[in-house]
Design a protein around this motif. Structure first.
Motif, PDB file in Angstrom:
ATOM      1  N   LEU A  67       0.827  -1.195   0.000  1.00 23.87           N
ATOM      2  CA  LEU A  67       0.000   0.000   0.000  1.00 23.87           C
ATOM      3  C   LEU A  67       0.869   1.255   0.000  1.00 23.87           C
ATOM      4  CD1 LEU A  67      -2.790   1.477   0.492  1.00 23.87           C
ATOM      5  CD2 LEU A  67      -2.273   1.270   2.938  1.00 23.87           C
ATOM      6  N   TYR A  68       0.556   2.150  -0.897  1.00 21.40           N
ATOM      7  CA  TYR A  68       1.079   3.520  -0.840  1.00 21.40           C
ATOM      8  C   TYR A  68      -0.086   4.415  -1.247  1.00 21.40           C
ATOM      9  CZ  TYR A  68       3.458   7.867  -1.738  1.00 21.40           C
ATOM     10  OH  TYR A  68       3.833   9.185  -1.722  1.00 21.40           O
ATOM     11  N   ALA A  69      -0.686   5.035  -0.251  1.00 17.37           N
ATOM     12  CA  ALA A  69      -1.897   5.804  -0.506  1.00 17.37           C
ATOM     13  C   ALA A  69      -1.816   7.142   0.204  1.00 17.37           C
ATOM     14  CB  ALA A  69      -3.132   5.027  -0.031  1.00 17.37           C
ATOM     15  N   HIS A  70      -2.541   8.098  -0.320  1.00 17.56           N
ATOM     16  CA  HIS A  70      -2.652   9.401   0.335  1.00 17.56           C
ATOM     17  C   HIS A  70      -4.059   9.933   0.099  1.00 17.56           C
ATOM     18  CE1 HIS A  70      -2.514  11.682  -3.472  1.00 17.56           C
ATOM     19  NE2 HIS A  70      -1.672  10.731  -3.860  1.00 17.56           N
ATOM     20  N   ASN A  71      -4.523  10.712   1.027  1.00 15.48           N
ATOM     21  CA  ASN A  71      -5.827  11.354   0.865  1.00 15.48           C
ATOM     22  C   ASN A  71      -5.776  12.731   1.503  1.00 15.48           C
ATOM     23  OD1 ASN A  71      -6.890  11.183   3.766  1.00 15.48           O
ATOM     24  ND2 ASN A  71      -6.431   9.026   3.339  1.00 15.48           N
ATOM     25  N   GLN A  72      -6.683  13.573   1.090  1.00 12.97           N
ATOM     26  CA  GLN A  72      -6.750  14.921   1.614  1.00 12.97           C
ATOM     27  C   GLN A  72      -8.190  15.279   1.914  1.00 12.97           C
ATOM     28  OE1 GLN A  72      -5.252  17.663  -1.286  1.00 12.97           O
ATOM     29  NE2 GLN A  72      -6.509  16.888  -2.948  1.00 12.97           N
ATOM     30  N   SER A  73      -8.369  16.195   2.838  1.00 12.28           N
ATOM     31  CA  SER A  73      -9.714  16.594   3.245  1.00 12.28           C
ATOM     32  C   SER A  73      -9.717  18.070   3.626  1.00 12.28           C
ATOM     33  CB  SER A  73     -10.200  15.740   4.421  1.00 12.28           C
ATOM     34  OG  SER A  73      -9.344  15.900   5.544  1.00 12.28           O
ATOM     35  N   PHE A  74     -10.867  18.699   3.380  1.00 11.86           N
ATOM     36  CA  PHE A  74     -11.096  20.081   3.785  1.00 11.86           C
ATOM     37  C   PHE A  74     -12.271  20.066   4.756  1.00 11.86           C
ATOM     38  CE2 PHE A  74      -9.211  20.183  -0.387  1.00 11.86           C
ATOM     39  CZ  PHE A  74      -8.272  21.188  -0.308  1.00 11.86           C
ATOM     40  N   ILE A  75     -12.073  20.631   5.925  1.00 12.18           N
ATOM     41  CA  ILE A  75     -13.096  20.569   6.963  1.00 12.18           C
ATOM     42  C   ILE A  75     -13.368  21.968   7.498  1.00 12.18           C
ATOM     43  CG2 ILE A  75     -13.718  19.628   9.215  1.00 12.18           C
ATOM     44  CD1 ILE A  75     -11.859  17.266   8.575  1.00 12.18           C
ATOM     45  N   PHE A  76     -14.631  22.365   7.466  1.00 13.18           N
ATOM     46  CA  PHE A  76     -15.057  23.644   8.023  1.00 13.18           C
ATOM     47  C   PHE A  76     -15.889  23.356   9.266  1.00 13.18           C
ATOM     48  CE2 PHE A  76     -18.214  27.105   8.319  1.00 13.18           C
ATOM     49  CZ  PHE A  76     -17.337  28.181   8.487  1.00 13.18           C
ATOM     50  N   ALA A  77     -15.476  23.915  10.404  1.00 13.52           N
ATOM     51  CA  ALA A  77     -16.136  23.631  11.683  1.00 13.52           C
ATOM     52  C   ALA A  77     -16.578  24.937  12.327  1.00 13.52           C
ATOM     53  CB  ALA A  77     -15.187  22.870  12.607  1.00 13.52           C
ATOM     54  N   PRO A  78     -17.858  25.309  12.195  1.00 12.98           N
ATOM     55  CA  PRO A  78     -18.353  26.518  12.850  1.00 12.98           C
ATOM     56  C   PRO A  78     -18.660  26.278  14.326  1.00 12.98           C
ATOM     57  CG  PRO A  78     -20.118  25.501  11.608  1.00 12.98           C
ATOM     58  CD  PRO A  78     -18.888  24.674  11.364  1.00 12.98           C
ATOM     59  N   GLN A  79     -18.711  27.347  15.088  1.00 13.71           N
ATOM     60  CA  GLN A  79     -19.056  27.277  16.508  1.00 13.71           C
ATOM     61  C   GLN A  79     -19.854  28.518  16.889  1.00 13.71           C
ATOM     62  OE1 GLN A  79     -15.730  26.883  19.167  1.00 13.71           O
ATOM     63  NE2 GLN A  79     -16.962  27.069  21.007  1.00 13.71           N
ATOM     64  N   PHE A  80     -20.955  28.283  17.608  1.00 17.00           N
ATOM     65  CA  PHE A  80     -21.811  29.395  18.014  1.00 17.00           C
ATOM     66  C   PHE A  80     -22.449  29.049  19.355  1.00 17.00           C
ATOM     67  CE2 PHE A  80     -26.015  31.455  18.103  1.00 17.00           C
ATOM     68  CZ  PHE A  80     -25.613  32.780  18.007  1.00 17.00           C
ATOM     69  N   SER A  81     -22.431  29.991  20.299  1.00 19.06           N
ATOM     70  CA  SER A  81     -23.051  29.747  21.598  1.00 19.06           C
ATOM     71  C   SER A  81     -23.655  31.035  22.141  1.00 19.06           C
ATOM     72  CB  SER A  81     -22.044  29.172  22.602  1.00 19.06           C
ATOM     73  OG  SER A  81     -21.039  30.124  22.912  1.00 19.06           O
ATOM     74  N   LEU A  82     -24.752  30.884  22.871  1.00 20.71           N
ATOM     75  CA  LEU A  82     -25.446  31.991  23.514  1.00 20.71           C
ATOM     76  C   LEU A  82     -25.774  31.610  24.952  1.00 20.71           C
ATOM     77  CD1 LEU A  82     -28.098  33.180  20.877  1.00 20.71           C
ATOM     78  CD2 LEU A  82     -26.076  34.454  21.637  1.00 20.71           C
ATOM     79  N   ILE A  83     -25.570  32.530  25.867  1.00 24.74           N
ATOM     80  CA  ILE A  83     -26.016  32.370  27.248  1.00 24.74           C
ATOM     81  C   ILE A  83     -26.875  33.585  27.585  1.00 24.74           C
ATOM     82  CG2 ILE A  83     -25.335  32.169  29.663  1.00 24.74           C
ATOM     83  CD1 ILE A  83     -22.724  30.944  28.758  1.00 24.74           C
ATOM     84  N   PHE A  92     -27.587  28.055  24.656  1.00 30.51           N
ATOM     85  CA  PHE A  92     -27.765  27.391  23.363  1.00 30.51           C
ATOM     86  C   PHE A  92     -26.396  27.244  22.720  1.00 30.51           C
ATOM     87  CE2 PHE A  92     -27.968  27.924  18.740  1.00 30.51           C
ATOM     88  CZ  PHE A  92     -28.789  26.855  18.386  1.00 30.51           C
ATOM     89  N   GLY A  93     -26.142  26.092  22.096  1.00 32.51           N
ATOM     90  CA  GLY A  93     -24.846  25.877  21.477  1.00 32.51           C
ATOM     91  C   GLY A  93     -24.948  25.084  20.189  1.00 32.51           C
ATOM     92  N   LEU A  94     -24.128  25.447  19.233  1.00 33.87           N
ATOM     93  CA  LEU A  94     -24.028  24.741  17.952  1.00 33.87           C
ATOM     94  C   LEU A  94     -22.555  24.647  17.602  1.00 33.87           C
ATOM     95  CD1 LEU A  94     -25.298  23.567  15.333  1.00 33.87           C
ATOM     96  CD2 LEU A  94     -25.313  25.899  14.432  1.00 33.87           C
TER      97      LEU A  94
END
Length: 312
Positions: free
Chosen positions: A114-130, A141-143
């Motif tokens: 095996l000789y393999a490679h992979n790539q990924s793009f990840i967007f992670a938002p964060q939002f919270s209210l007290i 509230f949290g997201l």
């Protein structure tokens, strides 16, 4: 049998942050570079009594060279509604931000060719209210979204002999989990803090869920890890605490959840699981001063429904 095993794990990171007061809140941003890697090599040997020597067992041996490069960019803005200099009570506290990651992974294995490679793009938002309804009542509230990468015990191709018929190994092709979470909660208490009630409702949706499975072949039970398509978990938690006097405390906890896992595994087999749980917990504590301590705990655990389809 005997084995010679080794690995050289590496986790290195460099990070730069910047923050500034902006308006009524604070803005923070930064970049981070993380490098993770390991050189894993496992050699098994079987004894040949006729030749009085140890022979290399290719079927049980394995190797893996893993490298992962993770540059990330993140930003966050947080603040409170209400000006302290005017004596205003901050009704609202908020946070909003994001994290962007690029992942590049390389895998090399002589045994698996095996000789393999992979790539990924990840967007992670964060939002919270007290939100403070008043001095004794708070809502929140949290997201959020986060990334959970497989650990080396889950990736490690090493075959661990639990007994003569049970083997355990990792899966070098595991993908990271993407966990999306939504939750809402509340807290209510009186001025003297005699009664306090808090609770929450939440929903977690996990993509590429990592789970352990067992397959049976030639009377050998092999345990390993695979990616499912998704895992959905929803539940509620409720907690009541009453402290009428200093030396007396009563706590009541109720928790319920429902979990569903479904989808084709990576690799096969197919996953199909359902679980429902209800947990009830009560605790009564008396601390009679100055020296006597009397504690009484009552615990009730109940699974109202449990259904688990085996992974075949």
């Amino acid at each position: 049998q005997r084995s010679v095993s080794g690995g050289h794990p590496l986790v290195a990171a460099i990070q730069a942050d910047y923050g500034i007061q902006l308006g009524r809140g604070r803005f923070e941003t930064g970049v981070k570079m993380t490098v993770r890697g390991n050189n894993i090599d496992h050699k098994f040997y079987e004894y040949d009594p006729a030749a009085d020597e140890w022979n290399h067992a290719w079927s049980l041996s394995n190797d893996l060279k893993h490298r992962e490069y993770i540059p990330a960019l993140y930003a966050m803005y947080s603040g409170k509604a209400g000006r302290k200099e005017l004596g205003e009570f901050p009704k609202l506290t908020y946070k909003a931000g994001f994290r962007f990651e690029y992942g590049y992974v390389t895998l090399r294995s002589q045994k698996e060719q095996l000789y393999a490679h992979n790539q990924s793009f990840i967007f992670a938002p964060q939002f919270s209210l007290i939100y403070n309804v008043n001095m004794n009542w708070t809502l929140h509230f949290g997201l959020s979204r986060r990334i959970s990468r497989p650990t080396y015990p889950q990736l490690n191709p090493y075959i661990n002999l639990i007994d003569n018929q049970t083997y355990e190994t990792g899966n070098i092709r595991l993908l990271p989990e993407k966990v999306n979470k939504l939750d809402f909660g509340y807290t209510v208490f009186d001025i003297k803090n005699i009664v306090k009630v808090n609770g929450s409702a939440y929903c977690d949706f996990t993509q590429d869920h990592i789970t352990q499975i067992a397959t049976l072949a030639d009377d050998i039970l092999l345990m390993t890890y695979i990616n499912g398509r998704w895992n959905l978990t929803a539940g509620i938690d409720h907690n009541l605490r009453i402290k009428p006097i200093v030396w007396m405390d009563h706590q009541h906890l109720l928790s319920a959840l429902c979990r569903r896992i479904q989808g084709d595994g990576n690799p096969q087999p197919r996953l199909d699981q359902q679980q429902q749980h209800l947990t009830h917990f009560q605790a009564h504590t008396w601390n009679e001063p100055p020296t006597a301590v009397l504690c009484c705990h009552t615990t009730i655990f109940c699974t109202i429904h449990h259904q688990n389809h085996p992974l075949l």
